[in-house]
Design an enzyme around this catalytic site. Structure first.
Site, PDB file in Angstrom:
ATOM      1  N   LYS A 129       0.802  -1.235   0.000  1.00  0.00           N
ATOM      2  CA  LYS A 129       0.000   0.000   0.000  1.00  0.00           C
ATOM      3  C   LYS A 129       0.832   1.281   0.000  1.00  0.00           C
ATOM      4  CE  LYS A 129      -4.317  -1.547   2.087  1.00  0.00           C
ATOM      5  NZ  LYS A 129      -5.328  -1.182   3.075  1.00  0.00           N
ATOM      6  N   ASP A 181     -10.639   3.645   1.410  1.00  0.00           N
ATOM      7  CA  ASP A 181     -11.021   3.246   2.772  1.00  0.00           C
ATOM      8  C   ASP A 181     -11.882   4.320   3.451  1.00  0.00           C
ATOM      9  OD1 ASP A 181      -9.945   0.719   2.881  1.00  0.00           O
ATOM     10  OD2 ASP A 181      -8.009   1.383   3.677  1.00  0.00           O
TER      11      ASP A 181
HETATM   12  P1  NAP Z   1      -1.897  -0.322  13.123  1.00  0.00           P
HETATM   13  O1  NAP Z   1      -1.404   0.693  12.140  1.00  0.00           O
HETATM   14  O2  NAP Z   1      -0.972  -1.389  13.582  1.00  0.00           O
HETATM   15  O3  NAP Z   1      -2.399   0.527  14.433  1.00  0.00           O
HETATM   16  C1  NAP Z   1      -2.795  -0.145  15.565  1.00  0.00           C
HETATM   17  C2  NAP Z   1      -3.420   0.856  16.581  1.00  0.00           C
HETATM   18  O4  NAP Z   1      -3.958   0.065  17.646  1.00  0.00           O
HETATM   19  C3  NAP Z   1      -2.434   1.842  17.199  1.00  0.00           C
HETATM   20  O5  NAP Z   1      -3.100   3.045  17.453  1.00  0.00           O
HETATM   21  C4  NAP Z   1      -2.076   1.130  18.523  1.00  0.00           C
HETATM   22  O6  NAP Z   1      -1.669   2.019  19.556  1.00  0.00           O
HETATM   23  C5  NAP Z   1      -3.413   0.504  18.881  1.00  0.00           C
HETATM   24  N1  NAP Z   1      -3.296  -0.647  19.788  1.00  0.00           N
HETATM   25  C6  NAP Z   1      -2.782  -1.865  19.471  1.00  0.00           C
HETATM   26  N2  NAP Z   1      -2.883  -2.688  20.542  1.00  0.00           N
HETATM   27  C7  NAP Z   1      -3.469  -1.963  21.542  1.00  0.00           C
HETATM   28  C8  NAP Z   1      -3.843  -2.234  22.889  1.00  0.00           C
HETATM   29  N3  NAP Z   1      -3.636  -3.442  23.438  1.00  0.00           N
HETATM   30  N4  NAP Z   1      -4.436  -1.271  23.613  1.00  0.00           N
HETATM   31  C9  NAP Z   1      -4.669  -0.039  23.066  1.00  0.00           C
HETATM   32  N5  NAP Z   1      -4.330   0.300  21.797  1.00  0.00           N
HETATM   33  C10 NAP Z   1      -3.736  -0.661  21.042  1.00  0.00           C
HETATM   34  O7  NAP Z   1      -3.195  -1.060  12.594  1.00  0.00           O
HETATM   35  P2  NAP Z   1      -4.266  -0.520  11.520  1.00  0.00           P
HETATM   36  O8  NAP Z   1      -3.798  -0.854  10.156  1.00  0.00           O
HETATM   37  O9  NAP Z   1      -4.580   0.897  11.862  1.00  0.00           O
HETATM   38  O10 NAP Z   1      -5.524  -1.483  11.795  1.00  0.00           O
HETATM   39  C11 NAP Z   1      -6.257  -1.419  13.014  1.00  0.00           C
HETATM   40  C12 NAP Z   1      -7.476  -2.332  12.920  1.00  0.00           C
HETATM   41  O11 NAP Z   1      -8.376  -1.836  11.929  1.00  0.00           O
HETATM   42  C13 NAP Z   1      -7.170  -3.794  12.520  1.00  0.00           C
HETATM   43  O12 NAP Z   1      -7.919  -4.626  13.367  1.00  0.00           O
HETATM   44  C14 NAP Z   1      -7.673  -3.896  11.099  1.00  0.00           C
HETATM   45  O13 NAP Z   1      -8.137  -5.189  10.787  1.00  0.00           O
HETATM   46  C15 NAP Z   1      -8.832  -2.924  11.120  1.00  0.00           C
HETATM   47  N6  NAP Z   1      -9.174  -2.385   9.767  1.00  0.00           N
HETATM   48  C16 NAP Z   1     -10.441  -2.579   9.306  1.00  0.00           C
HETATM   49  C17 NAP Z   1     -10.800  -2.082   8.063  1.00  0.00           C
HETATM   50  C18 NAP Z   1     -12.206  -2.296   7.546  1.00  0.00           C
HETATM   51  O14 NAP Z   1     -12.416  -2.208   6.326  1.00  0.00           O
HETATM   52  N7  NAP Z   1     -13.189  -2.540   8.387  1.00  0.00           N
HETATM   53  C19 NAP Z   1      -9.863  -1.384   7.285  1.00  0.00           C
HETATM   54  C20 NAP Z   1      -8.578  -1.204   7.796  1.00  0.00           C
HETATM   55  C21 NAP Z   1      -8.248  -1.715   9.053  1.00  0.00           C
HETATM   56  P3  NAP Z   1      -0.101   2.409  19.776  1.00  0.00           P
HETATM   57  O15 NAP Z   1       0.186   3.556  18.838  1.00  0.00           O
HETATM   58  O16 NAP Z   1      -0.024   2.805  21.217  1.00  0.00           O
HETATM   59  O17 NAP Z   1       0.714   1.191  19.476  1.00  0.00           O
END
Ligand code: NAP
Length: 275
Positions: free
Chosen positions: A66, A102
């Site tokens: 991406k 998205d």
């Molecule tokens: P990412 O870039 O890895 O970001 C993860 C986020 O979650 C960060 O803000 C992190 O905080 C936080 N986090 C992780 N573990 C945590 C915990 N135990 N307690 C509190 N905060 C926590 O991931 P992403 O790409 O943004 O994706 C996040 C989620 O969105 C995934 O589950 C993904 O499947 C979902 N998603 C869904 C769609 C859809 O179409 N529905 C599209 C995209 C993504 P820190 O900064 O403190 O580490």
């Protein structure tokens, strides 16, 4: 001529996009195809050569490409640059245009499942400041909604708020309980909710009775956050609709028909989420 589209990733066999687009191709009896293609990072430039040669009308891009495709596209939608990721490619006259759908998926999901959600003149609370949060922030800004961006790591929220700009204030997850009474919408964009994990200190009782709670995590469909919100009588929207609605603009660009996210399509994809 058969119009061909794709999703590229590495690995790619987990992608549900072929099911979504395949269902729409069948529904509209279109002479077209949509296939998952495993492209290793080193092979990405060659794949763009195939694109420019006119083999495909366009396609989707998923992990880990991406960000890498930015350097290969001939033009990029400015919002994809703000979001920092390209998930959709459209080929025209040998030129590849990259965009990010998205944020449209996020909006389409709420518009379909909570009509009028953007009319309340109250800020939203966005939990999480990772990749997905960027698309949500761009989406909320496009509707003029101010945001409290709260993250486990406060400094990451502060940096993202500065980068996106506009009416976004940054804070820590602990700020939720103080901000909740004034919020009209809560969006979880963190990974919390996957594998049964849950937020420990969010007091949903502090939200107004007409606040909307949405989660972009869709495995499981009913996250603990959504279950807790429902138990308090709050309206909720789950994250599967975002996945379905983000596919609409790509299909329309490649195949010339704007498809609909129907309950039947949702059920078909939902069936693939079962453990
Ligand atoms: P990412 O870039 O890895 O970001 C993860 C986020 O979650 C960060 O803000 C992190 O905080 C936080 N986090 C992780 N573990 C945590 C915990 N135990 N307690 C509190 N905060 C926590 O991931 P992403 O790409 O943004 O994706 C996040 C989620 O969105 C995934 O589950 C993904 O499947 C979902 N998603 C869904 C769609 C859809 O179409 N529905 C599209 C995209 C993504 P820190 O900064 O403190 O580490």
């Amino acid at each position: 001529m058969t119009r061909k589209a794709f999703v590229i990733g590495h690995p790619i066999n987990h992608s549900r996009s072929p099911l979504i687009h395949g269902a729409w191709l069948a529904e509209h009896a279109i002479d077209g195809s949509y296939t998952a293609i495993d492209v290793a990072p080193a092979d990405l430039p060659d794949f763009f050569g195939r694109l420019r040669s006119g083999e495909f009308t366009g396609g989707n891009v998923t992990i880990p490409h991406k960000e890498a495709v930015f350097a290969l596209c001939d033009s990029i939608d400015p919002l994809a640059t703000t979001i920092g990721a390209v998930n959709t490619l459209v080929v025209a006259d040998g030129q590849v245009h990259g965009s990010n759908t998205d944020y449209l998926g996020f909006l389409g999901n709420l518009d379909a499942n909570a009509p009028g959600w953007d009319r309340a003149d109250r800020p939203a609370i966005v939990l999480g400041a990772g990749g997905a949060a960027r698309a949500v922030l761009v989406a909320l800004q496009s509707r003029g909604i101010a945001v409290h961006l709260l993250n486990r790591t406060r400094a990451t929220a502060e940096a993202l708020a500065r980068q996106i700009g506009g009416a976004i204030t940054a804070g820590a997850l602990d700020d939720f309980n103080d901000l909740a009474p004034g919020a009209g919408l809560v969006v979880n964009t963190t990974a919390v909710g996957m594998h049964g994990s849950r937020f420990e200190n969010l007091d949903l009782a502090r939200l107004a009775g007409d606040a909307l709670v949405t989660d972009i995590v869709y495995v499981p469909l009913q996250t603990p956050l959504l279950a807790d919100a429902q138990a308090r009588g709050l309206a909720t929207v789950d994250g599967l609709g975002m996945l379905l609605h983000q596919a609409v603009p790509g299909f329309a660009a490649w195949f010339g028909i704007r498809p609909t996210v129907t309950p039947m399509l949702r059920m078909a994809i939902e069936a693939t989420l079962e453990p």
